[in-house]
Design a protein around this motif. Structure first.
Motif, mmCIF file in Angstrom:
data_model
loop_
_atom_site.group_PDB
_atom_site.id
_atom_site.type_symbol
_atom_site.label_atom_id
_atom_site.label_comp_id
_atom_site.label_asym_id
_atom_site.label_seq_id
_atom_site.Cartn_x
_atom_site.Cartn_y
_atom_site.Cartn_z
ATOM 1 N N GLY A 190 9.286 39.211 80.477
ATOM 2 C CA GLY A 190 9.547 39.973 79.262
ATOM 3 C C GLY A 190 8.486 40.984 78.921
ATOM 4 N N VAL A 191 7.326 40.933 79.611
ATOM 5 C CA VAL A 191 6.274 41.928 79.392
ATOM 6 C C VAL A 191 6.431 43.016 80.445
ATOM 7 C CG1 VAL A 191 3.803 42.370 79.266
ATOM 8 C CG2 VAL A 191 4.714 40.195 78.463
ATOM 9 N N ARG A 192 6.510 44.245 80.018
ATOM 10 C CA ARG A 192 6.717 45.333 80.974
ATOM 11 C C ARG A 192 5.535 45.430 81.939
ATOM 12 N NH1 ARG A 192 4.544 49.907 81.840
ATOM 13 N NH2 ARG A 192 5.631 51.594 82.860
ATOM 14 N N ALA A 212 -2.357 55.607 79.083
ATOM 15 C CA ALA A 212 -3.453 54.986 78.341
ATOM 16 C C ALA A 212 -3.883 53.672 78.974
ATOM 17 C CB ALA A 212 -3.040 54.758 76.889
ATOM 18 N N THR A 213 -2.933 52.841 79.393
ATOM 19 C CA THR A 213 -3.285 51.535 79.936
ATOM 20 C C THR A 213 -3.819 51.635 81.362
ATOM 21 O OG1 THR A 213 -1.431 50.697 78.635
ATOM 22 C CG2 THR A 213 -2.495 49.145 80.100
ATOM 23 N N GLY A 225 0.100 43.819 76.573
ATOM 24 C CA GLY A 225 1.394 43.382 76.068
ATOM 25 C C GLY A 225 1.596 41.890 76.012
ATOM 26 N N LEU A 226 0.523 41.115 76.210
ATOM 27 C CA LEU A 226 0.652 39.656 76.241
ATOM 28 C C LEU A 226 0.577 39.064 74.834
ATOM 29 C CD1 LEU A 226 -1.712 38.854 79.239
ATOM 30 C CD2 LEU A 226 0.754 38.494 79.206
ATOM 31 N N TRP A 243 -1.815 42.343 85.714
ATOM 32 C CA TRP A 243 -1.107 43.522 85.203
ATOM 33 C C TRP A 243 -1.025 44.632 86.239
ATOM 34 C CZ3 TRP A 243 -2.171 48.723 84.170
ATOM 35 C CH2 TRP A 243 -1.216 49.392 83.389
ATOM 36 N N TRP A 244 -2.138 44.883 86.917
ATOM 37 C CA TRP A 244 -2.188 46.003 87.848
ATOM 38 C C TRP A 244 -1.367 45.740 89.112
ATOM 39 C CZ3 TRP A 244 -3.543 50.943 87.908
ATOM 40 C CH2 TRP A 244 -4.390 51.434 86.905
#
Length: 508
Positions: free
Chosen positions: A506-508, A277-278, A353-354, A383-384
């Protein structure tokens, strides 16, 4: 002048011009058609006589991009065909020996694969045997149908087969099979991040260059099986490899396109799973427990690929190209940016996820003059590609293999300068092909006077890394996160992503 070289399967005829011999469309595996469709790559059947290697071979099944996309940024001169598992070789001297080898794995969002879109002649000019490959993408390369499916990650197995061909045959072109560097961009770099972790790829390369991609974007088996079952449903066939493999190629591509549209228009984690999805990529490497035994980053952190020298980096404004092209960058508002995933999908910070308020303060502090769309582009870049690259570098830095990091910072003048140093912009600089204009990937982004001195620097660094394992700047490590910022005036900066590392911890 024609040049003939003997490989395991037979002899091939290439062409030598200006001191560089070029061999195009050499098969490294049998055509993946008929009973071999949607199955692991099989050995090439030998041929008699001399095979012509002066024209590009076909590329794997994929959506039609045409020769150029509407922006003039994407160049693809090949056409799909059955004998698509092929590669191209440029060498300065097929009769020599011991030269370093660079194997290019092209990107394309795991939907496209066009090794013929890249010209390796300037690497050969500088004493490197350059190879570019094709591999299966989309459903052909990454279909997974659940437990018991014995055909997962065919695109990665194609890459392993190509590297095995290089190991066994590159000496005939003057290359040293013990001095192989894999390099790739975007999905190609993500492939390399996965190859670093794969037992089947161990020992096939000594060095790796990852451009705007790392080892994070893989699909858990359950998510991949959900996608595979939905594809079979769209096709109206049982969710088995044999049934899907009997569907005509054009029909499979049409169903794949429908599935792409479904995921993009409704990126709901509850339906597709968080990774699909992301990323909105229905088909990409699957953690199937066999070809990819576990999450690549977990394996790299545990020491997989520990002896490989790694050069990794991103572009300053990497993901900005996509919201600029789509117009999204002008539509995002503060309300959207700080809103909920349910209301705004992937256009808000929460989708990645932030912690929203903390992230807003951090990104506005780092980009005080940026609008909401600019901030979203910066978040998507991190993120990417950026945070995955930093995490891979951090995990690999304690290993015996060296780790180096770069940031490509020269901004494109296209679109009124709005692209910045965007995704894939470094490609003509890496290949030193600025003079080829739009007949190369990202040629339309270069403007009328791209800086040749920067191409000299970037291309020279890649050649030096492949030749001796040192691109020309300090190693990256936890005590000194040295990063080469590649611009008209290159400079080494220390820990340039400290703020981002802290925010994304801590954010995947």
């Amino acid at each position: 002048m024609d040049t003939i070289v003997g490989v395991r399967s037979g002899r091939v005829r290439g062409r030598t011009v200006g001191g560089v011999s070029t061999f195009l469309g050499i098969p490294y595996a049998a055509p993946p058609s008929g009973e071999r469709r949607l199955r692991p790559p099989q050995p090439v059947e030998p041929w008699d006589g001399v095979r012509d290697a002066t024209v590009l071979g076909p590329e794997p099944p994929q959506p039609d991009f045409g020769s150029h996309d509407p922006t003039g940024f994407v160049y693809d001169p090949a056409l799909p065909g059955d004998d698509c598992l092929n590669l191209n070789v440029w060498t300065p001297d097929a009769g020599a020996g011991g030269m370093p080898v660079m194997v290019w794995i092209p990107g394309g969002a795991f939907q496209y694969s066009s090794g013929g879109s890249y010209d390796g002649s300037r690497f050969a000019r500088d004493g490197v045997v350059c190879v570019t490959i094709n591999y299966r993408t989309g459903a052909d390369g990454f279909l997974y149908l659940g437990e018991g499916d014995d055909g997962a990650d065919l695109g990665l197995l194609d890459q392993v087969a190509a590297l095995t061909w290089v190991r066994d045959g590159i000496a005939a072109f003057g290359g040293d099979p013990d001095r192989v560097t894999v390099f790739g961009e975007s999905a190609g770099a993500m492939s390399i991040g996965t190859l670093l972790s794969m037992p089947r790829a161990e020992g096939l390369f000594r060095r790796a260059v990852l451009q705007s991609g790392a080892a994070h974007h893989v699909v858990p088996a359950a998510e991949a099986a959900r996608i595979g079952r939905r594809l079979a449903e769209v096709l109206g066939v049982p969710a088995t490899r044999d049934a899907v493999g009997q569907v005509p190629v054009d029909r499979l591509l049409a169903a794949q396109g429908q599935l792409d549209a479904e995921v993009t228009s409704n990126p709901d984690p509850a339906r597709w799973g968080r990774e699909v999805a992301t990323s909105t990529m229905p088909f990409h490497p699957v953690v199937d427990g066999d070809v990819v035994p576990a999450a690549p980053m977990d394996r790299i952190a545990a020491g997989a690929g520990r002896d490989v020298d790694v050069l990794i980096g991103t572009n300053s404004d990497d993901w900005r190209m996509f919201p600029v092209f789509s117009g999204l960058i002008d539509r995002v508002t503060d309300e959207v940016l700080s809103g909920s995933v349910e209301a705004y999908g992937l256009q808000c910070l929460a989708a990645y996820g932030l912690p929203v308020e903390t992230a807003l303060r951090a990104y506005r502090g780092a980009h005080p003059d940026a609008g909401p769309g600019d901030l979203l582009a910066a978040v998507q870049t991190d993120w990417w590609v950026r945070i995955p690259a930093v995490r891979l570098a951090d995990a690999h830095a304690p290993c015996p293999g060296a780790t180096f990091m770069y940031e490509f910072a020269w901004p494109s003048p296209a679109f009124g300068g709005r692209l910045g140093a965007c995704h894939a912009l470094e490609l003509p600089f890496v290949f030193d092909t600025l003079d080829r204009g739009t007949e190369q990937m990202m040629g339309g982004a270069l403007g009328s006077d791209p800086p040749q001195q920067l191409a000299d620097t970037v291309h020279g660094a890649w050649v030096a890394f492949a030749t001796c394992g040192d691109p020309g700047w300090p190693r990256y490590g936890p005590d000194r996160r040295a990063t080469m910022r590649l611009d008209i005036r290159p400079s080494v900066v220390e820990d340039p992503y400290a703020r981002e590392r802290a925010l994304w911890a801590g954010v995947r």
